[in-house]
Design an enzyme around this catalytic site. Structure first.
Site, PDB file in Angstrom:
ATOM      1  N   SER A 126       0.867  -1.133  -0.126  1.00  0.00           N
ATOM      2  CA  SER A 126      -0.020   0.016   0.064  1.00  0.00           C
ATOM      3  C   SER A 126       0.889   1.191   0.002  1.00  0.00           C
ATOM      4  O   SER A 126       2.006   1.222   0.404  1.00  0.00           O
ATOM      5  CB  SER A 126      -0.908  -0.129   1.363  1.00  0.00           C
ATOM      6  OG  SER A 126      -1.363   1.183   1.490  1.00  0.00           O
ATOM      7  N   TYR A 151      -1.882  -0.368  10.868  1.00  0.00           N
ATOM      8  CA  TYR A 151      -2.047  -0.911   9.590  1.00  0.00           C
ATOM      9  C   TYR A 151      -1.024  -0.503   8.819  1.00  0.00           C
ATOM     10  O   TYR A 151      -0.251  -1.451   8.142  1.00  0.00           O
ATOM     11  CB  TYR A 151      -3.380  -0.430   9.073  1.00  0.00           C
ATOM     12  CG  TYR A 151      -3.638  -0.638   7.519  1.00  0.00           C
ATOM     13  CD1 TYR A 151      -3.613  -1.950   7.043  1.00  0.00           C
ATOM     14  CD2 TYR A 151      -3.432   0.528   6.560  1.00  0.00           C
ATOM     15  CE1 TYR A 151      -3.891  -2.318   5.831  1.00  0.00           C
ATOM     16  CE2 TYR A 151      -3.461   0.157   5.336  1.00  0.00           C
ATOM     17  CZ  TYR A 151      -3.544  -1.235   4.818  1.00  0.00           C
ATOM     18  OH  TYR A 151      -3.627  -1.318   3.390  1.00  0.00           O
ATOM     19  N   LYS A 155       1.991  -3.330   6.768  1.00  0.00           N
ATOM     20  CA  LYS A 155       2.504  -3.171   5.396  1.00  0.00           C
ATOM     21  C   LYS A 155       4.134  -3.033   5.272  1.00  0.00           C
ATOM     22  O   LYS A 155       4.665  -3.645   4.359  1.00  0.00           O
ATOM     23  CB  LYS A 155       1.468  -2.319   4.457  1.00  0.00           C
ATOM     24  CG  LYS A 155       0.160  -2.509   4.240  1.00  0.00           C
ATOM     25  CD  LYS A 155       0.181  -3.756   3.607  1.00  0.00           C
ATOM     26  CE  LYS A 155      -1.453  -4.533   3.757  1.00  0.00           C
ATOM     27  NZ  LYS A 155      -1.515  -5.769   3.113  1.00  0.00           N
TER      28      LYS A 155
END
Ligand code: UDP
Length: 336
Positions: A126, A151, A155
């Protein structure tokens, strides 16, 4: 014989559209999904477009034993790993849950790929790995800032795990696909973004506001941008889906081992610009109010996509207008 590709999270938003692209390119996708954040009606939509039911195993990717059984069952030639939690806000509230799910599942996938001699991995990364960049557009080699949320950290850590794995496994190759902001839906209106519960992302919330189900809040109008709202690079999910197929075929040929690719349109739109465009293409008024900034948001980011264009021979086919049109088209189908 079609090559079999294991697709984790294949009933999710990007996953389901990628199933179609894989099928159209001559692969056979094998879906693994625990159905934790998608509606099973997506499966009906997929089956209707494909003309048959895709192979599906309702399994959690962290369950090594169950995953091992699936690896044994097929002749898998590559893996696309989508399955992960993806809510920034939830990750701030429950960081451990994110760490466990997103990284444990990747660990299981890497271990089983090694055991079963599967060498090609396409990983859902991402733009969040960049944090707030100093300069836009961002290039793949732009140094990472501290992740803005747990989050985002999962990644970053996922990419690091893959890099480390590659160093000790010379036949392993991976494409790390850094998505910017996926929007839109399949032009048929049969599949699209359909999260469980209250959505977190802008467009599903705009869709619900369009149907009068909620009032939209714009998180901050005092950012250092031309209209004061945050800027993102929105990309049609079908373009994103196609990039996964291009990445798989690239892995089959390239001598390179691990490469990251930005996937966006290569331009930035503000929240207000997107809402105005949505109103224009769908001929509908979106009621909204200005709210305080949302914790964990970066101010502005958009992609330099020249690497994906050059190495993967990929480019976008859909505009933001088409994406917003398709998105509302799907949303209207949900109620029928
Ligand atoms: N956003 C907003 N209202 C919402 C949801 C999102 O103003 O109800 C804004 C958010 O602050 C960000 C942009 O829309 O600037 C895109 O948010 P999204 O969560 O879709 O993607 P991400 O922040 O992960 O890029």
């Amino acid at each position: 014989m079609r090559k079999q590709i294991l697709v984790t999270g294949g009933v999710g938003f990007i996953g389901s559209h990628t199933i179609l692209s894989l099928h159209n390119a001559g692969y056979e996708p094998i879906i693994v999904d625990n159905l934790s954040n998608t509606h099973t009606s997506i499966l009906d939509g997929l089956s209707s477009i494909l003309g048959h039911s895709p192979k599906l195993h309702v399994v959690d990717c962290c369950d090594e034993e169950a995953m091992n059984a699936i690896f044994k069952l097929y002749n898998i030639s590559g893996v696309i790993h989508f399955a992960a939690f993806k809510s920034v806000a939830e990750s701030v509230a429950e960081p451990e849950k994110y760490k466990r799910n997103n990284l444990d599942s990747l660990q299981v996938i890497l271990k089983l790929m090694d055991q079963h001699q599967v060498h090609h991995l396409v990983f859902s990364s991402s733009a969040t790995v960049y944090g707030q960049p100093d300069v836009n557009p961002v290039l793949e080699e732009t140094p990472w800032k501290e992740a803005a949320s747990p989050y985002g950290w999962t990644k970053q850590e996922g990419e690091r795990m893959i890099q480390a794995f590659a160093q000790s496994h010379s036949t392993f190759k991976s494409a790390l696909l850094r998505y910017f902001n996926p929007i839109g839906a399949h032009p048929s209106g049969k599949i699209g973004e359909y999260p469980i519960g209250i959505p977190n992302n802008l467009i599903p919330l705009v869709n619900q506001a369009a149907k009068g189900q909620r009032e939209l809040k714009i998180f901050g109008e005092d950012y250092n941008t031309p209209d004061g709202t945050c800027i993102r690079d929105y990309i049609h999910v079908m373009d994103l889906a196609d990039a996964h197929v291009k990445a798989l075929t690239w892995l089959e040929e390239t001598p390179l081992q691990v490469e990251a690719f930005n996937l966006g349109q290569g331009k930035g739109d503000s929240v207000l610009e997107i809402i105005r465009l949505y109103e224009k293409v769908n001929q509908i008024k979106i009621p909204f109010e200005i709210a305080p900034r949302r914790s964990g948001d970066v101010e502005q980011i958009w992609a330099d996509v020249s690497k994906a264009k050059k190495l993967l021979n990929w480019s976008t086919r859909f505009s933001s207008e088409e994406a917003l049109l398709h998105s509302f088209q799907f949303e209207k189908m949900i109620d029928q």
